[in-house]
Write a protein that holds these residues in place. Structure first.
Motif, PDB file in Angstrom:
ATOM      1  N   UNK A 134       2.812   5.027 -16.794  1.00  0.00           N
ATOM      2  CA  UNK A 134       2.794   3.711 -16.150  1.00  0.00           C
ATOM      3  C   UNK A 134       2.002   3.780 -14.851  1.00  0.00           C
ATOM      4  N   UNK A 135       0.706   3.572 -14.915  1.00  0.00           N
ATOM      5  CA  UNK A 135      -0.112   3.658 -13.704  1.00  0.00           C
ATOM      6  C   UNK A 135       0.113   2.450 -12.789  1.00  0.00           C
ATOM      7  N   UNK A 136      -0.298   2.612 -11.558  1.00  0.00           N
ATOM      8  CA  UNK A 136      -0.230   1.534 -10.571  1.00  0.00           C
ATOM      9  C   UNK A 136      -1.657   1.045 -10.370  1.00  0.00           C
ATOM     10  N   UNK A 192      -2.150  -5.126  -9.984  1.00  0.00           N
ATOM     11  CA  UNK A 192      -0.700  -5.244  -9.816  1.00  0.00           C
ATOM     12  C   UNK A 192      -0.346  -5.517  -8.356  1.00  0.00           C
ATOM     13  N   UNK A 193      -0.987  -4.804  -7.449  1.00  0.00           N
ATOM     14  CA  UNK A 193      -0.734  -5.033  -6.022  1.00  0.00           C
ATOM     15  C   UNK A 193      -1.075  -6.462  -5.626  1.00  0.00           C
ATOM     16  N   UNK A 194      -2.207  -6.957  -6.088  1.00  0.00           N
ATOM     17  CA  UNK A 194      -2.631  -8.317  -5.748  1.00  0.00           C
ATOM     18  C   UNK A 194      -1.649  -9.362  -6.275  1.00  0.00           C
ATOM     19  N   UNK A 195      -0.965  -9.034  -7.354  1.00  0.00           N
ATOM     20  CA  UNK A 195       0.046  -9.938  -7.906  1.00  0.00           C
ATOM     21  C   UNK A 195       1.417  -9.721  -7.265  1.00  0.00           C
ATOM     22  N   UNK A 196       1.503  -8.722  -6.376  1.00  0.00           N
ATOM     23  CA  UNK A 196       2.785  -8.420  -5.752  1.00  0.00           C
ATOM     24  C   UNK A 196       3.733  -7.674  -6.672  1.00  0.00           C
ATOM     25  N   UNK A 197       3.167  -6.974  -7.651  1.00  0.00           N
ATOM     26  CA  UNK A 197       3.992  -6.249  -8.626  1.00  0.00           C
ATOM     27  C   UNK A 197       4.166  -4.789  -8.209  1.00  0.00           C
ATOM     28  N   UNK A 198       5.357  -4.264  -8.431  1.00  0.00           N
ATOM     29  CA  UNK A 198       5.640  -2.857  -8.145  1.00  0.00           C
ATOM     30  C   UNK A 198       6.472  -2.286  -9.290  1.00  0.00           C
ATOM     31  N   UNK A 199       6.390  -0.970  -9.456  1.00  0.00           N
ATOM     32  CA  UNK A 199       7.275  -0.288 -10.384  1.00  0.00           C
ATOM     33  C   UNK A 199       8.599  -0.097  -9.681  1.00  0.00           C
ATOM     34  N   UNK A 208      16.193   2.242 -15.616  1.00  0.00           N
ATOM     35  CA  UNK A 208      14.956   2.040 -16.370  1.00  0.00           C
ATOM     36  C   UNK A 208      13.871   1.558 -15.417  1.00  0.00           C
ATOM     37  N   UNK A 209      12.634   2.027 -15.656  1.00  0.00           N
ATOM     38  CA  UNK A 209      11.502   1.573 -14.863  1.00  0.00           C
ATOM     39  C   UNK A 209      11.027   0.225 -15.366  1.00  0.00           C
ATOM     40  N   UNK A 210      10.783  -0.691 -14.414  1.00  0.00           N
ATOM     41  CA  UNK A 210      10.277  -2.014 -14.767  1.00  0.00           C
ATOM     42  C   UNK A 210       9.187  -2.409 -13.787  1.00  0.00           C
ATOM     43  N   UNK A 211       8.183  -3.115 -14.281  1.00  0.00           N
ATOM     44  CA  UNK A 211       7.157  -3.692 -13.423  1.00  0.00           C
ATOM     45  C   UNK A 211       7.668  -5.064 -13.007  1.00  0.00           C
ATOM     46  N   UNK A 263       0.841  -1.202   0.000  1.00  0.00           N
ATOM     47  CA  UNK A 263       0.000   0.000   0.000  1.00  0.00           C
ATOM     48  C   UNK A 263       0.873   1.248   0.000  1.00  0.00           C
ATOM     49  N   UNK A 264       1.868   1.253   0.874  1.00  0.00           N
ATOM     50  CA  UNK A 264       2.757   2.403   0.976  1.00  0.00           C
ATOM     51  C   UNK A 264       3.504   2.623  -0.335  1.00  0.00           C
ATOM     52  N   UNK A 265       3.954   1.534  -0.950  1.00  0.00           N
ATOM     53  CA  UNK A 265       4.673   1.627  -2.225  1.00  0.00           C
ATOM     54  C   UNK A 265       3.764   2.255  -3.289  1.00  0.00           C
ATOM     55  N   UNK A 266       2.528   1.782  -3.343  1.00  0.00           N
ATOM     56  CA  UNK A 266       1.593   2.286  -4.359  1.00  0.00           C
ATOM     57  C   UNK A 266       1.286   3.766  -4.154  1.00  0.00           C
ATOM     58  N   UNK A 267       1.031   4.145  -2.914  1.00  0.00           N
ATOM     59  CA  UNK A 267       0.708   5.545  -2.637  1.00  0.00           C
ATOM     60  C   UNK A 267       1.923   6.428  -2.897  1.00  0.00           C
ATOM     61  N   UNK A 268       3.073   5.999  -2.435  1.00  0.00           N
ATOM     62  CA  UNK A 268       4.302   6.764  -2.654  1.00  0.00           C
ATOM     63  C   UNK A 268       4.555   6.932  -4.156  1.00  0.00           C
ATOM     64  N   UNK A 269       4.426   5.842  -4.879  1.00  0.00           N
ATOM     65  CA  UNK A 269       4.651   5.877  -6.327  1.00  0.00           C
ATOM     66  C   UNK A 269       3.682   6.844  -7.001  1.00  0.00           C
ATOM     67  N   UNK A 270       2.396   6.756  -6.620  1.00  0.00           N
ATOM     68  CA  UNK A 270       1.409   7.611  -7.280  1.00  0.00           C
ATOM     69  C   UNK A 270       1.638   9.084  -6.940  1.00  0.00           C
ATOM     70  N   UNK A 271       2.148   9.361  -5.748  1.00  0.00           N
ATOM     71  CA  UNK A 271       2.400  10.748  -5.355  1.00  0.00           C
ATOM     72  C   UNK A 271       3.674  11.306  -5.972  1.00  0.00           C
ATOM     73  N   UNK A 272       4.645  10.437  -6.249  1.00  0.00           N
ATOM     74  CA  UNK A 272       5.947  10.919  -6.689  1.00  0.00           C
ATOM     75  C   UNK A 272       6.317  10.552  -8.127  1.00  0.00           C
TER      76      UNK A 272
END
Length: 190
Positions: free
Chosen positions: A85-87, A91-98, A106-109, A66-75
Motif C-alpha cells: 500500500x504505497x503513499x 492521496x496527500x492532495x485529497x487529504x487521504x492517509x493510511x 486493519x489498514x484503511x485509506x 507531509x510528516x504522516x507520509x514520510x513517517x508512513x514510508x519509513x515505518x
C-alpha cells in the motif's frame, strides 16, 4: 495520552505529540497518568475520559500530511500486511492517509480529518496547542491546570529531520485544505 486531575490531553499522530509528552513528563508532580507505547494515541472514548477538559495539539495541515507520509514510508515495513500500500502525492492532495483502524487492526485509506475528528472527538477540545508554537502554547494552556514554572526554556521539540522534502504549490494547498475542511476550520480558528 496524558490525564490529569482536570484535563486529558490526546496525542493525535504527527502533531508534535512526543515532544508534548516530554513537556508533561518534565512538569509531572506525580498526579499525571501517562499512557505510553502503542496506546499513546488512544482516544478520549477509549480511555473513558468524561468530565475533564480536553486538550490536544494542532499542526498546520500541509506539514502534518507531509510528516504522516514520510513517517508512513519509513515505518510501513514494520506494519505486517501493509507492504503493498504505497503513499502517493495524489492521496496527500485529497487529504487521504493510511490509518490503522484501532478497533479492527486493519489498514484503511481514509480522509484524514474525518477519521481523526471522529476517533478523537475533536469537536469537544477546549484548548489547542499549536505545534508550531509548542513551548509557548503549552505553557499558556497547561498553566490553567498545573505549575509549569519548572519548564526548561531551552526545550527543543523534534523538528522532523526528514531527508525527503515534499513541496506543495498554492493550487495544491488550496486543494488540500478544501479536502480537509474540518481541520481547516479549526486551524483558522486557532
Amino acid at each position: 495520552m496524558v490525564i490529569g486531575e482536570k484535563f486529558a490531553w490526546a496525542h493525535i499522530p504527527k502533531t508534535g505529540g512526543d515532544s508534548t509528552h516530554l513537556l508533561f513528563r518534565e512538569i509531572d508532580d506525580g498526579n499525571l497518568r501517562f499512557i505510553d507505547g502503542p496506546e499513546k494515541h488512544n482516544s478520549y472514548r477509549r480511555e473513558g475520559v468524561v468530565g475533564l477538559d480536553r486538550l490536544s495539539n494542532i499542526r498546520r495541515l500541509p506539514s502534518l500530511l507531509k510528516s504522516w507520509a514520510v513517517h508512513y514510508s519509513q515505518h510501513s515495513k514494520w506494519n505486517p500486511g501493509n507492504d503493498d500500500r504505497p503513499f502517493t502525492r495524489e492521496q496527500l492532495l485529497q487529504g487521504l492517509v493510511w490509518w490503522l483502524e484501532p478497533y479492527t487492526s486493519e489498514w484503511k485509506l481514509v480522509k484524514f480529518d474525518e477519521v481523526v475528528f471522529d476517533y478523537y472527538e475533536l469537536s469537544g477540545i477546549k484548548h489547542w496547542i499549536r505545534t508550531e508554537c509548542l513551548l509557548e502554547d503549552f505553557r499558556k494552556v497547561v498553566a490553567e491546570y498545573m505549575d509549569v514554572s519548572g519548564l526548561d526554556n531551552g526545550f527543543q521539540s523534534n523538528r522532523g529531520a526528514y531527508k525527503r522534502k515534499i513541496q506543495f504549490s498554492k493550487r495544491e494547498l488550496k486543494q488540500i485544505y478544501g479536502n480537509c475542511n474540518r481541520w481547516a476550520e479549526v486551524e483558522a480558528e486557532v
